[in-house]
Design an enzyme around this catalytic site. Sequence first.
Site, mmCIF file in Angstrom:
data_model
loop_
_atom_site.group_PDB
_atom_site.id
_atom_site.type_symbol
_atom_site.label_atom_id
_atom_site.label_comp_id
_atom_site.label_asym_id
_atom_site.label_seq_id
_atom_site.Cartn_x
_atom_site.Cartn_y
_atom_site.Cartn_z
ATOM 1 N N ASP A 35 6.415 -7.095 -2.769
ATOM 2 C CA ASP A 35 7.471 -6.960 -3.769
ATOM 3 C C ASP A 35 8.468 -8.107 -3.684
ATOM 4 O OD1 ASP A 35 10.169 -4.498 -4.175
ATOM 5 O OD2 ASP A 35 9.475 -6.149 -5.448
ATOM 6 N N ASP A 219 9.462 -10.692 -10.375
ATOM 7 C CA ASP A 219 9.467 -9.525 -9.508
ATOM 8 C C ASP A 219 8.119 -8.816 -9.533
ATOM 9 O OD1 ASP A 219 11.412 -6.413 -9.481
ATOM 10 O OD2 ASP A 219 9.867 -7.230 -8.144
#
Length: 330
Positions: A35, A219
């Site tokens: 992430d 992201d």
Amino acid sequence: DTGSAAAVPINEVDIAYVTPVTVGTPPQTLMLDLDTGSSDLWVFSSLTPSSQVRGQEIYSPAKSSTSKLLSGHTWSIRYGDGSGSRGTVYTDNFTIGGLEVESQAVQTAQEVSSSFTQEQSLDGLVGLGFSTLNTVRPSSQLTFFDNARPKLDEEVFTADLKYHATGSYDFGFIDRAKYTGNITYTPVQQSPGYWTHSLSGYAVGSGAFQSTQIQGISDTGTTLLYLPTAIVTAYYRQVQGAQNSQYYGGYVFPCSSTLPTFTFGIEGARFTIPASYINYTRISPTSSTCYGGLQSSSGLGINIFGDVALKAAFVVFSGTNPPRIGFGTK
Ligand SMILES: O=C(CCCl)NNC1=[NH+]CCN1
């Protein structure tokens, strides 16, 4: 050194991607979500209440001869989608795709929110944002990338996420076989700790490219593409029957609609997201109404270039000084 590992979609609409990692001695294998929108490495563990564990693999520090409690340290994180977790911290050996970091801070969950409990194929996260975002206190901890950096052949990691298919994350090298032409780089502003950069503009379908700087974060931990309302309304104006539904919390449209592509710019380069990526999912299994992969960022306070956009490119996260991000055509 280098490492290379698979990025496997956890469901049929690519809601998230997980990567096999090993923790401890002997190695315990978990599937974690890499992430770039956060900087905590946390795992479901033997300390997670069994009522909150539903099929996930867990890390048991007691079964690892190399685990050490990081005494007096705790963490607590809340993600942009409202999910969250908290707990304590161990250090242990940690590998991704053959690349090992000894004494990586591994944050063991003592509580996870319901959306993590429900995600049975996701055993935790590996934050690949900048270490300034790490939530461990009283002393914050380094990400896997920051710990691995000194031993990497090149100070980079790359993301090759794929639509409805398994892609890959590489550490320490840029695989020329995964893209064509050249990588186009653009500067990253690393405060407050995201991979923050600008798009140079966008186009809806075959329309003219609109040159305008759009700042946001790349992201890998966010599923969809969130952009300013003006851009999103211009996109869905081209979709018969599309509407911004309060009930469903975003733009929906008839699943049979023909969607335009969406093109974004990185400096002078152009990357086109196929319409299929934006026809994200049915609002329920038998419904003929579909939810869009492009949504407004107005509620978020930040634009997020999530997986719907990133899977249209080969992305280089460069930890050089200054940091930069690169996009290649694939
Ligand atoms: O929290 C964010 C958005 C930061 Cl602005 N991305 N990362 C993530 N991890 C799990 C859900 N979302």
